[in-house]
Motif scaffolding. Structure first.
Motif, PDB file in Angstrom:
ATOM      1  N   ASN A   1      12.562 -32.201  54.622  1.00 13.82           N
ATOM      2  CA  ASN A   1      13.758 -32.235  54.186  1.00 13.82           C
ATOM      3  C   ASN A   1      14.814 -32.826  55.363  1.00 13.82           C
ATOM      4  OD1 ASN A   1      13.235 -30.729  51.695  1.00 13.82           O
ATOM      5  ND2 ASN A   1      13.839 -28.872  52.594  1.00 13.82           N
ATOM      6  N   LEU A   2      14.980 -32.691  56.993  1.00 16.24           N
ATOM      7  CA  LEU A   2      14.759 -33.695  57.261  1.00 16.24           C
ATOM      8  C   LEU A   2      14.796 -34.539  56.878  1.00 16.24           C
ATOM      9  CD1 LEU A   2      17.259 -33.834  59.756  1.00 16.24           C
ATOM     10  CD2 LEU A   2      15.208 -33.417  61.244  1.00 16.24           C
ATOM     11  N   THR A   3      14.185 -35.570  57.007  1.00 19.80           N
ATOM     12  CA  THR A   3      13.293 -37.232  56.161  1.00 19.80           C
ATOM     13  C   THR A   3      13.684 -37.252  55.839  1.00 19.80           C
ATOM     14  OG1 THR A   3      11.145 -36.679  58.127  1.00 19.80           O
ATOM     15  CG2 THR A   3      11.145 -38.226  56.574  1.00 19.80           C
ATOM     16  N   LEU A   4      13.898 -36.485  54.565  1.00 14.59           N
ATOM     17  CA  LEU A   4      14.300 -37.006  53.302  1.00 14.59           C
ATOM     18  C   LEU A   4      15.702 -37.365  53.131  1.00 14.59           C
ATOM     19  CD1 LEU A   4      14.149 -37.075  49.895  1.00 14.59           C
ATOM     20  CD2 LEU A   4      14.935 -34.656  49.889  1.00 14.59           C
TER      21      LEU A   4
ATOM     22  N   GLY B   1      20.161 -41.157  53.477  1.00 15.77           N
ATOM     23  CA  GLY B   1      21.352 -41.985  54.578  1.00 15.77           C
ATOM     24  C   GLY B   1      22.441 -40.456  54.626  1.00 15.77           C
ATOM     25  N   MET B   2      21.990 -39.313  53.687  1.00 16.64           N
ATOM     26  CA  MET B   2      23.050 -38.600  54.511  1.00 16.64           C
ATOM     27  C   MET B   2      23.163 -37.774  55.506  1.00 16.64           C
ATOM     28  SD  MET B   2      22.342 -36.737  50.484  1.00 16.64           S
ATOM     29  CE  MET B   2      24.044 -35.432  51.163  1.00 16.64           C
ATOM     30  N   VAL B   3      21.783 -37.660  56.607  1.00 19.80           N
ATOM     31  CA  VAL B   3      22.683 -37.267  57.802  1.00 19.80           C
ATOM     32  C   VAL B   3      21.442 -38.746  58.543  1.00 19.80           C
ATOM     33  CG1 VAL B   3      21.537 -34.554  57.631  1.00 19.80           C
ATOM     34  CG2 VAL B   3      20.046 -35.888  57.877  1.00 19.80           C
ATOM     35  N   LYS B   4      21.764 -38.442  60.023  1.00 23.18           N
ATOM     36  CA  LYS B   4      21.076 -39.543  61.011  1.00 23.18           C
ATOM     37  C   LYS B   4      20.314 -38.666  62.044  1.00 23.18           C
ATOM     38  CE  LYS B   4      25.562 -42.636  60.878  1.00 23.18           C
ATOM     39  NZ  LYS B   4      25.046 -43.203  60.725  1.00 23.18           N
TER      40      LYS B   4
END
Length: 185
Positions: free
Chosen positions: A174-177, A182-185
């Motif tokens: 989910n981090l990669t997703l 564009g929701m987390v950097k």
């Protein structure tokens, strides 16, 4: 650290281990088969063919469901009392959970594709290494996509009973997703 140190394996233990280790086979599916085709299928050769075929069919239907969003495929793949053993917060238990998740994913990534990189069948379990690809052109949690490429992996462990997935344990990257959305950097 190896679970079975090579120096300690006797001939009998080597034979036992090799009889338990799955044998890789190339998937033999017709080119016109509409279900997702695993790149690699690994099957415990001690299992009977009919249950293995039913397990693979259930897993292929479920993978194809993630690509198409076709609820009939989810219902064909999942047992009526299906249990998600790693249920994310807010997702309903049972068949309605994956159907709701699929609708969310298809709204965000309309061209989403689920590829089965590897599938392993051992006992009543199918382990599937999945790759999801597509383009974020829809909306996800209030964020509008701009066509960015999506490419992330997941691993599912299915317990299959009578040819249908009765239970699932899953882990998505989910981090990669979320980074690709564009929701987390």
């Amino acid at each position: 650290m190896s679970l079975f140190p090579v120096a300690r394996l006797t001939h009998a233990r080597c034979w036992l281990l090799s009889s338990l280790v799955a044998v890789a086979v190339s998937p033999v599916f017709a080119a016109t088969d509409p279900l997702v085709q695993p790149r690699t299928v690994i099957v415990d050769h001690s299992l009977a063919k009919a249950p293995v075929d039913a397990q693979i069919l259930a897993a292929r239907r479920y993978g194809t469901f993630w690509t198409t969003g076709d609820e009939a495929l989810a219902r064909a793949a999942l047992a009526p009392d299906f249990k998600d053993s790693t249920l994310p917060p807010g997702r309903p238990q049972g068949i309605t959970g994956p159907i709701a998740a699929s609708k969310t994913m298809h709204a965000a990534i309309p061209d989403i594709q689920c590829e089965v990189e590897q599938m392993m069948v051992v006992g009543d379990r199918v382990i599937a290494h999945l790759r999801f690809t597509g383009h974020f052109t829809g909306q996800f949690k209030g964020v509008q996509g701009t066509g960015q490429t999506i490419d992330f992996i997941a691993t599912d462990i299915y317990r299959v009973v009578e040819g249908r997935i009765a239970e699932n344990w899953h882990l998505e990257d989910n981090l990669t997703l979320l980074q690709q959305l564009g929701m987390v950097k």
